[in-house]
Design a protein around this motif. Structure first.
Motif, PDB file in Angstrom:
ATOM      1  N   GLY A  30       0.784  -1.226   0.000  1.00  0.00           N
ATOM      2  CA  GLY A  30       0.000   0.000   0.000  1.00  0.00           C
ATOM      3  C   GLY A  30       0.811   1.268   0.000  1.00  0.00           C
ATOM      4  N   VAL A  31       2.129   1.174  -0.207  1.00  0.00           N
ATOM      5  CA  VAL A  31       2.979   2.361  -0.253  1.00  0.00           C
ATOM      6  C   VAL A  31       2.768   3.090  -1.572  1.00  0.00           C
ATOM      7  N   ARG A  32       2.554   4.395  -1.490  1.00  0.00           N
ATOM      8  CA  ARG A  32       2.330   5.200  -2.694  1.00  0.00           C
ATOM      9  C   ARG A  32       3.472   6.175  -2.975  1.00  0.00           C
ATOM     10  N   TYR A  33       4.255   6.513  -1.939  1.00  0.00           N
ATOM     11  CA  TYR A  33       5.330   7.480  -2.113  1.00  0.00           C
ATOM     12  C   TYR A  33       6.582   6.995  -1.380  1.00  0.00           C
ATOM     13  N   ALA A  34       7.732   7.363  -1.917  1.00  0.00           N
ATOM     14  CA  ALA A  34       9.016   7.037  -1.290  1.00  0.00           C
ATOM     15  C   ALA A  34       9.804   8.324  -1.076  1.00  0.00           C
ATOM     16  N   LEU A  35      10.502   8.387   0.049  1.00  0.00           N
ATOM     17  CA  LEU A  35      11.305   9.556   0.418  1.00  0.00           C
ATOM     18  C   LEU A  35      12.788   9.223   0.317  1.00  0.00           C
ATOM     19  N   ALA A  36      13.514   9.958  -0.513  1.00  0.00           N
ATOM     20  CA  ALA A  36      14.972   9.884  -0.538  1.00  0.00           C
ATOM     21  C   ALA A  36      15.470  10.889   0.488  1.00  0.00           C
ATOM     22  N   SER A  37      15.895  10.402   1.654  1.00  0.00           N
ATOM     23  CA  SER A  37      16.170  11.272   2.795  1.00  0.00           C
ATOM     24  C   SER A  37      17.648  11.254   3.154  1.00  0.00           C
ATOM     25  N   PHE A  38      18.157  12.421   3.520  1.00  0.00           N
ATOM     26  CA  PHE A  38      19.517  12.557   4.029  1.00  0.00           C
ATOM     27  C   PHE A  38      19.475  13.633   5.102  1.00  0.00           C
ATOM     28  N   VAL A  39      20.612  13.918   5.733  1.00  0.00           N
ATOM     29  CA  VAL A  39      20.610  14.916   6.798  1.00  0.00           C
ATOM     30  C   VAL A  39      21.580  16.044   6.472  1.00  0.00           C
ATOM     31  N   ASP A  40      21.301  17.201   7.065  1.00  0.00           N
ATOM     32  CA  ASP A  40      22.230  18.326   6.970  1.00  0.00           C
ATOM     33  C   ASP A  40      23.247  18.230   8.107  1.00  0.00           C
ATOM     34  N   LEU A  41      24.023  19.264   8.301  1.00  0.00           N
ATOM     35  CA  LEU A  41      25.050  19.295   9.330  1.00  0.00           C
ATOM     36  C   LEU A  41      24.482  19.001  10.713  1.00  0.00           C
ATOM     37  N   LYS A  46      16.249  15.845   5.502  1.00  0.00           N
ATOM     38  CA  LYS A  46      15.805  16.523   4.285  1.00  0.00           C
ATOM     39  C   LYS A  46      15.399  15.429   3.297  1.00  0.00           C
ATOM     40  N   ALA A  47      14.512  15.752   2.366  1.00  0.00           N
ATOM     41  CA  ALA A  47      14.050  14.691   1.470  1.00  0.00           C
ATOM     42  C   ALA A  47      13.341  15.253   0.253  1.00  0.00           C
ATOM     43  N   LYS A  48      13.264  14.428  -0.770  1.00  0.00           N
ATOM     44  CA  LYS A  48      12.312  14.580  -1.862  1.00  0.00           C
ATOM     45  C   LYS A  48      11.456  13.324  -1.906  1.00  0.00           C
ATOM     46  N   ALA A  49      10.213  13.504  -2.326  1.00  0.00           N
ATOM     47  CA  ALA A  49       9.286  12.373  -2.434  1.00  0.00           C
ATOM     48  C   ALA A  49       9.048  12.053  -3.902  1.00  0.00           C
ATOM     49  N   VAL A  50       8.936  10.765  -4.197  1.00  0.00           N
ATOM     50  CA  VAL A  50       8.583  10.336  -5.555  1.00  0.00           C
ATOM     51  C   VAL A  50       7.423   9.349  -5.463  1.00  0.00           C
ATOM     52  N   PRO A  51       6.528   9.340  -6.455  1.00  0.00           N
ATOM     53  CA  PRO A  51       5.540   8.268  -6.520  1.00  0.00           C
ATOM     54  C   PRO A  51       6.244   6.920  -6.597  1.00  0.00           C
ATOM     55  N   GLU A  63      17.104  11.900  -7.821  1.00  0.00           N
ATOM     56  CA  GLU A  63      16.686  13.075  -7.046  1.00  0.00           C
ATOM     57  C   GLU A  63      17.900  13.924  -6.681  1.00  0.00           C
ATOM     58  N   LEU A  64      17.888  15.166  -7.179  1.00  0.00           N
ATOM     59  CA  LEU A  64      19.022  16.081  -7.027  1.00  0.00           C
ATOM     60  C   LEU A  64      18.684  17.193  -6.037  1.00  0.00           C
ATOM     61  N   PHE A  65      19.705  17.684  -5.348  1.00  0.00           N
ATOM     62  CA  PHE A  65      19.526  18.689  -4.308  1.00  0.00           C
ATOM     63  C   PHE A  65      20.596  19.766  -4.442  1.00  0.00           C
ATOM     64  N   THR A  66      20.194  20.999  -4.201  1.00  0.00           N
ATOM     65  CA  THR A  66      21.119  22.125  -4.217  1.00  0.00           C
ATOM     66  C   THR A  66      21.725  22.282  -2.834  1.00  0.00           C
ATOM     67  N   LEU A  70      21.365  24.484   1.985  1.00  0.00           N
ATOM     68  CA  LEU A  70      21.305  23.753   3.239  1.00  0.00           C
ATOM     69  C   LEU A  70      22.529  24.049   4.100  1.00  0.00           C
ATOM     70  N   ASP A  71      22.388  23.858   5.423  1.00  0.00           N
ATOM     71  CA  ASP A  71      23.520  23.972   6.338  1.00  0.00           C
ATOM     72  C   ASP A  71      24.362  22.708   6.239  1.00  0.00           C
ATOM     73  N   GLY A  72      25.666  22.886   6.039  1.00  0.00           N
ATOM     74  CA  GLY A  72      26.561  21.756   6.119  1.00  0.00           C
ATOM     75  C   GLY A  72      26.519  20.828   4.931  1.00  0.00           C
ATOM     76  N   VAL A  73      25.989  21.264   3.811  1.00  0.00           N
ATOM     77  CA  VAL A  73      26.188  20.558   2.539  1.00  0.00           C
ATOM     78  C   VAL A  73      26.988  21.555   1.709  1.00  0.00           C
ATOM     79  N   PRO A  74      28.303  21.619   1.962  1.00  0.00           N
ATOM     80  CA  PRO A  74      29.106  22.760   1.509  1.00  0.00           C
ATOM     81  C   PRO A  74      29.266  22.825  -0.001  1.00  0.00           C
ATOM     82  N   GLN A  75      28.444  23.652  -0.602  1.00  0.00           N
ATOM     83  CA  GLN A  75      28.500  23.924  -2.027  1.00  0.00           C
ATOM     84  C   GLN A  75      28.250  25.409  -2.262  1.00  0.00           C
TER      85      GLN A  75
END
Length: 462
Positions: A30-41, A46-51, A63-66, A70-75
């Motif tokens: 019954g899962v409809r969405y998945a979260l690609a999750s990671f953490v900041d400093l 943090k996450a994005k959801a996909v069907p 799934e791409l992230f800027t 974010l804090d502690g994702v040094p870019q």
């Protein structure tokens, strides 16, 4: 109220590894969405959801992230985005929202591991331990406050009867909060976490939930998920779960005691258990691990007690019930809770009591493990244990025994972190620089703020 979260959930170890098969497995649940999750400093998720149909793409890094957002994702804002690469073995269906699955992720850049990813930093040190034949086992005691907002906007314990000066183990306070606690514990057990106890802690509105130890990466993932889950379940009951280390000046703070041992990578046997002829309730290998941690304790403190507020917990006195139960000295000993490192009476493990519940568990356990491994490599000796109540020793006696203080402020801790070469080698240049820069700014912001205490004390005094 009986918890509605009793249906067994998807748990690690029961999952297909093939992306399409995992997608189909989750869809059938019954899962409809998945979260690609990671953490900041800070260890904040943090996450994005996909069907769920797009799960195979997500597992491949779609799934791409800027990082600059974010804090502690040094870019820099001109850098290419980082991609979250989920770990399929971490797949966890949200017990309170079973149509959503959460996956802990490592960050990659240009197809390679991103050096400054918290989870990857732990992964690198974990690999070093494996190369030495070790698996790092970790249990984390979760202490936290659950509060409600009163009519005037102030925060107070969820139960109006939770008013004792010494509320530790209070039965009435526990039973008054059993509805949300039951929901939380049932959720944890549905995930296979094996909760073995929970109680009302030493502060009004404060609780602790203890569950089985695991491999360090699994435990770090679980702490991140636990904080999310506790907040969401508390919110369902109209309450606020707080992982602030010290919300109230006159109450004890919330620790996240690290219970640590090394296991043989092949046999799984506990290498901290003493052998015949070894005394002190722990092995010689464990003593070397202790020595490495004590050598780097001031720098480690910056990561396991990472906020301005953390150092208002690491004091001897201040709670209405008496002692704060938090260490202030760089020391180790027996079941004595005034030491930074405690050897519980059962033996075979170490407990670091300086860690608090706000820490990023990936970074904290990575630096802790690296320091312990250094102690083993160099066969360091921690010296004699402290078996006395360090709170009550005179300054002269502490000096005679060589009991030195942990950092007293975030500024002191960050200075120690910045000066310790081990920290840069563990974190890598990008995360090391980001951590030091952010935390020094955090201290400067705090130091430059004007508190209500200052206004009450000085505004009409002069």
């Amino acid at each position: 109220m009986v918890s509605s979260l009793t249906q067994p959930q998807v748990t690690p170890g029961s999952l297909p590894s093939d992306p399409a098969a995992l997608r189909d497995h989750l869809q059938r649940r019954g899962v409809r969405y998945a979260l690609a999750s990671f953490v900041d400093l800070h260890g904040i998720g943090k996450a994005k959801a996909v069907p769920i149909d797009h799960l195979p793409d997500m597992l491949a890094g779609s799934e791409l992230f800027t990082g600059a957002a974010l804090d502690g994702v040094p870019q820099d804002v001109t850098d290419d985005e980082v991609a979250a690469i989920p770990d399929p073995a971490s797949t966890t269906v949200l017990p309170w929202r079973p149509d959503v699955a959460w996956l802990a992720s490592d960050l990659h850049l240009h197809g390679q591991p991103f050096e400054a990813c918290s989870r990857s930093i732990l992964g690198r040190v974990r690999q070093q331990a494996a190369a030495m034949g070790f698996r790092f086992q970790l249990g984390i005691e979760t202490e936290f406050f659950v509060l409600r907002r009163s009519a005037d906007g102030t925060l107070e314990p969820a139960s109006h009867r939770d008013t004792l000066d010494k509320p530790c183990y209070d039965l009435i306070g526990l039973l008054d909060n059993l509805d949300w606690l039951d929901e939380l514990v049932q959720a944890m057990n549905s995930l296979g976490w094996s909760v073995y106890s929970f109680d009302h802690e030493d502060g009004n509105g404060q609780f602790e939930v203890d569950f089985a130890y695991a491999d360090v990466l699994t435990m770090a993932d679980r702490l991140i998920f636990f904080r999310l889950m506790a907040k969401e379940i508390a919110q369902r009951h109209g309450l606020i779960a707080s992982f602030m280390p010290k919300p109230f000046a006159n109450r004890t703070g919330s620790g996240a005691h690290y219970n640590m041992s090394l296991a043989d990578l092949n046999s799984g046997s506990n290498l901290f258990a003493p052998e015949a002829g070894e005394d002190g309730g722990i092995s010689q290998l464990a003593r070397q691990f202790i020595a490495g941690v004590l050598r780097h304790a001031p720098a480690i403190c910056a990561v396991i007690a990472p906020t301005v507020n953390s150092y208002k917990r690491l004091v001897m006195q201040g709670s209405m019930s008496g002692f704060t139960w938090a260490p202030v000295f760089i020391s180790y000993g027996n079941n004595n809770r005034t030491n930074m490192l405690r050897i519980p009476s059962a033996g075979s493990r170490l407990e670091c009591r300086a860690a608090d519940i706000s820490c990023n568990p990936y970074l904290g356990s990575a630096l802790m493990l690296a320091a312990g491994l250094e102690g083993i490599r160099k066969q360091l000796d921690p010296g004699p244990p402290n078996l006395d109540n360090a709170y009550t020793l005179s300054p002269e006696e502490r000096q005679r025994r060589g009991l030195t203080l942990l950092p007293r402020t975030l500024e002191e801790a960050i200075d120690s972190f910045a000066a310790d070469p081990l920290c840069r080698s563990v974190f890598g240049d990008a995360m090391f620089d980001a951590f030091v820069t952010y935390k020094r700014q955090e201290w400067a912001d705090y130091h430059g703020s004007i508190s209500e205490w200052e206004r009450q004390r000085y505004l009409e005094f002069f």
